[in-house]
Write an enzyme that holds these catalytic residues in place. Structure first.
Site, short mmCIF file in Angstrom:
data_model
loop_
_atom_site.label_atom_id
_atom_site.label_comp_id
_atom_site.label_asym_id
_atom_site.label_seq_id
_atom_site.Cartn_x
_atom_site.Cartn_y
_atom_site.Cartn_z
N SER A 153 5.25 31.42 -72.93
CA SER A 153 4.16 31.92 -73.77
C SER A 153 3.14 32.71 -72.95
CB SER A 153 3.48 30.75 -74.46
OG SER A 153 2.96 29.85 -73.51
N CYS A 154 3.22 32.59 -71.64
CA CYS A 154 2.32 33.33 -70.75
C CYS A 154 2.65 34.83 -70.80
CB CYS A 154 2.47 32.85 -69.31
SG CYS A 154 1.83 31.19 -69.02
N ILE A 155 1.69 35.62 -70.32
CA ILE A 155 1.89 37.07 -70.32
C ILE A 155 1.68 37.63 -68.92
CG2 ILE A 155 1.03 39.28 -71.22
CD1 ILE A 155 1.00 38.17 -73.81
#
Lengths: 204, 170
Positions: free
Chosen positions: B34-36
């Site tokens: 879910s990190c970017i």
């Protein structure tokens, strides 16, 4: 919560609780596949969220993960990461097949069932000890980079806390070591509750 | 310094961190869920930065946050500041962005959030880039799969490795 919120003695007590849960999970899985399953004494660490991927290691490796939310008196997340070969071997044991090398729908439900058994038994044991009610949600499965699966749980947790309590252990099936990680992360409120109960039980 | 300049290094950027470097190095975020990963690049100087953003914008005062870099707004701001400091020749108008990540690995995980965290991360990152007047050249976000992002500072190309799919180049 900060580092001072938990002392070594309490960590040891949590480790003991985790050990009861892990032992129960191994027995349950062993009965299911009719083979001797050992589980390592869980490692319980209270560490910075950002350092969890290093602790787990192999984050770029492709793994098969089952995720359960933990509901009831405590809230948390349970992620079990199986190395691909481990998951295939478990599917073989469960379905009486040989040489599984990919997951079809049946295989996926078999792995979810393994997750169900492990998580259910683990949570039951710690719920009994803490005299609380813990309910796992339905399982979700993903087949992807280990780090990516871990990533979302850690990110969500880091909204509420900088440190996280990670319980991890490995499974051993018939003395053959199967790399897998059993990770439990409780939210900060649930952590406080757990520690309070442990303190009471330990008389501190 | 010279040896460091000519030797191609892969610099890993962990959760809630950023790194700023120059060609011929490669900056990488491994296993984005879910990190970017936010890649900023100046193609004239071949300098760039990569930030591993974990969360949407910060809502609390900065003083209360132990690691501001994990938030979309503060992480991008800090990386841009560092990039401008290291590269005296550029200003923000020469910098472009490419982003990847923001997946939803497991459904309905955090019921207290109105939306999934990956999606909120992507929205906040894009909003922040816009407010800084940084042009977003390309993105590969969303879905339910993880990504490993390699950002080549020689070419500015971002390669995205996805399990059981062809590598994507942005």
């Amino acid at each position: 919560m900060s580092k001072e919120d938990i002392c070594d003695m309490e960590l040891d007590a949590l480790k003991e609780v985790a050990n009861i849960g892990a032992g129960n999970a191994a027995t349950a899985l062993s009965n299911m596949v009719n083979k001797k399953i050992d589980i390592e004494v869980p490692d319980v660490k209270y560490i910075k969220i950002e350092s969890v991927p290093d602790l787990i290691g192999g984050i770029e490796e492709i793994a098969i993960g089952t995720y359960f939310g933990i509901e009831g008196d405590l809230k948390g997340n349970n992620l079990i990461l199986f190395r691909e070969s481990t998951a295939y071997r478990l599917v073989d044991m469960l379905m009486g097949s040989t040489g599984t090398n990919k997951l079809d729908e049946m295989g996926e439900s078999a792995v979810k069932e393994v997750g169900n058994i492990l998580t259910g038994a683990y949570l039951n044991a710690i719920a009994d000890f803490l005299e609380l009610k813990l309910i796992p949600t339905i399982p979700y499965l993903n087949h992807d980079m280990a780090g990516a699966m871990l990533n979302q749980i850690l990110a969500e947790q880091s909204q509420y806390s900088d440190l996280v309590l990670v319980t991890g252990t490995n499974l051993k099936v018939e003395s053959e070591k199967f790399k897998s990680h059993f990770i439990i992360i409780f939210d900060p409120g649930s952590m406080k509750k757990t520690i309070k109960i442990i303190r009471k039980k330990m008389g501190i | 310094m010279d040896a460091e300049k000519t030797q191609n290094k892969r610099i890993l950027v962990g959760m809630g961190e950023f790194a700023v470097s120059h060609n011929p190095h490669t900056l990488s975020c491994i296993g984005l869920g879910s990190c970017i990963g936010v890649a900023l690049y100046d193609r004239i100087s071949h300098m760039g930065g990569l930030a591993h953003i974990m969360l949407p914008d910060s809502e609390e005062p900065v003083s209360k946050i132990s690691n501001p870099l994990k938030h979309a707004d503060l992480g991008i701001e800090a990386m841009l500041k560092e990039l401008l400091k290291k590269d005296n020749g550029i200003n923000t108008t020469g910098i472009t962005a490419k982003i990847a990540g923001g997946a939803h690995m497991f459904p309905t995980m955090d019921k207290s959030s109105s939306m999934d965290i990956g999606k909120r991360n992507a929205e906040c990152v894009k909003k922040k880039l816009k407010s800084l007047d940084i042009k977003l050249l390309a993105e590969d976000t969303g879905g339910t799969h993880g990504r490993t992002m390699n950002f080549d500072l020689t070419t500015g190309i971002v390669s995205i490795y996805i399990h059981q799919q062809e590598t994507i180049e942005l």
